[in-house]
Scaffold this active site. Structure first.
Site, mmCIF file in Angstrom:
data_model
loop_
_atom_site.group_PDB
_atom_site.id
_atom_site.type_symbol
_atom_site.label_atom_id
_atom_site.label_comp_id
_atom_site.label_asym_id
_atom_site.label_seq_id
_atom_site.Cartn_x
_atom_site.Cartn_y
_atom_site.Cartn_z
ATOM 1 N N SER A 1 0.867 -1.177 0.000
ATOM 2 C CA SER A 1 0.000 0.000 0.000
ATOM 3 C C SER A 1 0.901 1.223 0.000
ATOM 4 C CB SER A 1 -0.910 0.018 1.226
ATOM 5 O OG SER A 1 -1.611 1.244 1.309
ATOM 6 N N ARG A 2 0.817 2.040 -1.053
ATOM 7 C CA ARG A 2 1.717 3.184 -1.160
ATOM 8 C C ARG A 2 1.309 4.333 -0.246
ATOM 9 N NH1 ARG A 2 1.235 1.557 -6.737
ATOM 10 N NH2 ARG A 2 3.066 0.356 -7.309
ATOM 11 N N VAL A 3 0.134 4.235 0.359
ATOM 12 C CA VAL A 3 -0.247 5.216 1.385
ATOM 13 C C VAL A 3 0.274 4.759 2.747
ATOM 14 C CG1 VAL A 3 -2.196 6.332 2.537
ATOM 15 C CG2 VAL A 3 -2.250 5.964 0.069
#
Length: 524
Positions: A371-373
């Site tokens: 998850s890039r967040v």
């Protein structure tokens, strides 16, 4: 002489005015229509002549009330994508312009309904009485109208909420081979939004009728249809409907977002969408590219997913979270369509067939998922324990590969492997049984303190259930903190550990009678 000219000019002006009034009166009684003719009809498309003023993507009407979208505007003919049953159409049939682009009814009257991409009901109810219609193709919000993704979207799945968190306004790709549980993850996420003030849109693209009926039945059985709209195209319908389905569903969701609501949309799946667009493009004789897909295949998905965002408070503060689903072949995530979607989205959840076959459900491959967040969209209490948990799980997976070869292991390595097996056992979860946030936090605290390490693997499901049940035994302020996901104090954490240790006391000292479990776990 001048008077004669003025009189003649006045008479001519009066004549012209009379002709104009007559023309307007005639048009009022007999409106002028621009009519074309069908040249040919093939699978899902039609070629039309005439209609010199038609615009790109304008909606056309064919006999029988069939709609079509003007897709190719050539000098001699128009390539039209048909949106319905077209077998009765013949060459020479009349085609009329509508003067508008494809649109769909929007508003709260769509909530709880099952409709097709044209807004027609499929749930045997009356047509949605929406007061407004909006085009299915809309420009994505500008960069300056967007806000950072910071509020988590709880899926109810332990492995995702703890290790691969999703935020409201994020685009998280779900990909894996067929029959690995992709739809189940999306449906479980919708079920977990009950009572969280999040509206959901489930878009089934080219799915089998039985699969769609099962998904709708699951949503109804758990009361999720109260806040969900289902947009459906079946596999045997015209490819044009499969093409417009995700855009229509996004417009329905986007209208709620602009009203300040939080919305979740699931595209199941965009593989079928890409194939439908490829079929239409080849029939319209557009130049093919890699894997016979047209050159703008990336654009049709990017302009769709860019509409998912979190709006600034000045723009209403709503959010649209997208969960697109993609089917891979032989776990090949480097194929054309998967790589396109991976580059567009903010992370991916990869499902492994080998984990699925061994009963590790949901079959999420944590090593290939991201998850890039990340922790920015995670509750503080969960973030405090999830970091150590993910590191321990990654170490376990690396060491386990050496253990498969029968290598001699020291005591520390054995401890890391046994702890990793308990983590994996706790991350297992049945379908349609989302876990509340408070129970997830308590479970992760117990895992991080290695309270399960002495529990036999065969007893792990029962031990996990016992730990989750201690939430009701905690004092009310602590329960409120767990439900809100706020940061835990040292005293609160110590209270959770003490209560969990007492709950696990009956399981200590037992031996794992099923030795086969250890062997099957080591093969994971």
């Amino acid at each position: 002489m001048t008077d004669t000219r003025d009189g003649l000019r006045h008479a001519l002006n009066q004549g012209f005015d009379a002709l104009e009034e007559a023309r307007e009166s005639f048009e009022a009684r007999m409106p002028v229509r621009e009519v074309g003719r069908v040249i040919s009809v093939s699978t899902g498309i039609a070629r039309v002549s005439g209609l010199p003023n038609v615009g790109y993507e304008e909606l056309l009407v064919f006999p029988g009330g069939i709609f079509g979208i003007a897709f190719n505007l050539d000098e001699q003919e128009i390539g039209v994508v048909l949106l319905g049953e077209y077998r009765h159409l013949q060459a020479g049939d009349e085609v009329q312009r509508t003067g508008r682009v494809m649109d769909v009814p929007v508003g709260e009257t769509m909530i709880g309904r099952v409709v097709d991409p044209l807004g027609r009901p499929l749930d045997e109810g009356h047509p949605p009485q929406a007061s407004r219609r909006m085009p299915i193709e809309r420009t994505a919000p500008a960069i300056m109208d967007r806000a950072a993704v910071s509020v988590p979207l709880q899926t109810g799945l332990k492995v995702i909420d703890a290790l691969i968190p999703i935020g409201r306004g994020q685009r998280e790709l779900i990909l894996g081979d067929r029959q690995t549980g992709k739809t189940s993850i999306a449906i479980d996420t919708i079920l977990n939004q009950r009572g969280k003030d999040v509206f959901c849109v489930y878009c089934a693209i080219g799915q089998r009728t039985a699969s769609v009926a099962k998904a709708v039945a699951t949503l109804q059985a758990h009361g999720a249809m109260e806040y969900t709209t289902v947009v459906v195209t079946e596999g045997n319908q015209a490819p044009g409907l499969a093409y417009i389905a995700p855009y229509a569903a996004t417009t329905i969701a986007e209208h709620l977002m602009t009203d300040g609501q939080d919305v979740l949309i699931v595209y199941d799946d965009l593989t079928q969408h890409a194939r439908a667009y490829r079929e239409l493009s080849l029939l319209l004789r557009r130049p093919p590219g890699r894997e016979a897909f047209p050159g703008d295949i990336f654009y049709i998905h990017s302009r769709l997913l860019e509409r998912a965002t979190h709006l600034r408070s000045e723009e209403g503060g709503g959010s649209l979270t997208a969960l697109p689903i993609i089917e891979t072949e032989a776990q090949d995530i480097s194929a054309y369509i998967p790589t396109n979607l991976i580059s567009i989205t903010d992370g991916q959840i990869f499902l492994s067939p080998s984990l699925f076959e061994l009963g590790m459900l949901p079959a999420v491959d944590v090593g290939k998922s991201v998850s890039r967040v990340g922790g920015k969209a995670q509750r503080k209490a969960l973030r405090e324990v999830a970091g150590d948990l993910k590191l321990a799980y990654a170490q376990f997976e690396e060491l386990e590969s050496f253990a498969r070869f029968g290598a001699r292991l020291d005591e520390e390595t054995r401890r890391v492997i046994e702890h990793g097996r308990r983590i994996r056992a706790c991350l297992k979860q049945p379908e349609a049984q989302p876990v509340p946030l408070a129970e997830q936090i308590v479970l992760m605290v117990a895992l991080s303190e290695q309270l399960f390490d002495e529990i036999p693997l065969a007893k792990m499901p029962e031990a996990e259930g016992r730990v989750r049940s201690i939430v009701a035994d905690l004092d009310e302020p602590l329960r409120d903190s767990l439900a809100a996901g706020t940061s835990l104090s040292e005293a609160q954490r110590a209270s959770i550990i003490e209560t969990a240790r007492g709950a696990l006391q009956p399981f200590l000292g037992e031996k794992d009678e099923d030795a086969g479990d250890d062997q099957s776990e080591s093969r994971l």
